[in-house]
Motif scaffolding. Structure first.
Motif, mmCIF file in Angstrom:
data_model
loop_
_atom_site.group_PDB
_atom_site.id
_atom_site.type_symbol
_atom_site.label_atom_id
_atom_site.label_comp_id
_atom_site.label_asym_id
_atom_site.label_seq_id
_atom_site.Cartn_x
_atom_site.Cartn_y
_atom_site.Cartn_z
ATOM 1 N N LYS A 127 -61.939 39.776 -38.816
ATOM 2 C CA LYS A 127 -61.871 38.793 -39.903
ATOM 3 C C LYS A 127 -60.465 38.739 -40.489
ATOM 4 C CE LYS A 127 -66.677 39.334 -41.228
ATOM 5 N NZ LYS A 127 -67.613 39.837 -42.244
ATOM 6 N N ASP A 128 -59.806 39.910 -40.550
ATOM 7 C CA ASP A 128 -58.421 39.976 -41.005
ATOM 8 C C ASP A 128 -57.732 41.097 -40.235
ATOM 9 O OD1 ASP A 128 -58.897 42.493 -42.366
ATOM 10 O OD2 ASP A 128 -59.788 41.332 -43.995
ATOM 11 N N SER A 129 -56.450 41.284 -40.455
ATOM 12 C CA SER A 129 -55.680 42.245 -39.666
ATOM 13 C C SER A 129 -55.672 43.658 -40.249
ATOM 14 C CB SER A 129 -54.249 41.743 -39.492
ATOM 15 O OG SER A 129 -53.639 41.629 -40.765
#
Length: 145
Positions: A127-129
């Protein structure tokens, strides 16, 4: 010596006699002239054909506690890399929204006595890094072993 040989040798050519060499020549002339016209073109037709398509799916469902469909895997389809399931090389793929479900599936495959896996590819979409570096380090460490 035969009588023919004697006749040939008795006739002697004098230096003043000239022998004519003859040749034939063919002269070819070509002319271009218009006899008609043609047009070459390409058309693309789209035809709608109703053909029954049969697909095989492997469905993973949890029965207890409570029914839940966990995953659905297509089997027997043609995949982008050109392989066909049930052929010499086959790919199976699926999407999971939980690492626990993916772990259970990989564990079940690992426990199969003749799993016949030539290669296993794992791709995770985050979903994000936030965890990207950590997960990639784990992948790299496991790949080396």
């Amino acid at each position: 010596m035969t009588p023919l040989d004697e006749t040939l040798t008795s006739e002697v050519l004098t230096p003043e006699e000239a022998i004519q060499l003859l040749e034939e020549r063919l002269v070819v002339r070509s002319q271009k002239r218009k006899v008609g016209e043609i047009v070459v073109r390409k058309e693309i037709e789209t035809r709608m054909i109703e053909v029954p398509v049969r697909r095989e799916k492997l469905i993973v469902e949890r029965v207890e506690p409570g029914y839940e469909r966990i995953a659905e895997l297509d089997i027997g389809e043609r995949y982008p890399n050109g392989t066909i399931a049930n052929g010499h090389k086959a790919d199976v793929s699926g999407e999971f929204h939980s690492p626990n479900v993916a772990r259970d599936l990989l564990d079940a495959i690992a426990r199969t006595p003749d799993h016949n896996c030539a290669e296993i590819r794992i791709e995770i979409t985050l979903k994000d890094s936030k965890h990207q570096e950590t997960y990639q380090a784990w992948f790299d460490r496991c790949r080396k072993s």
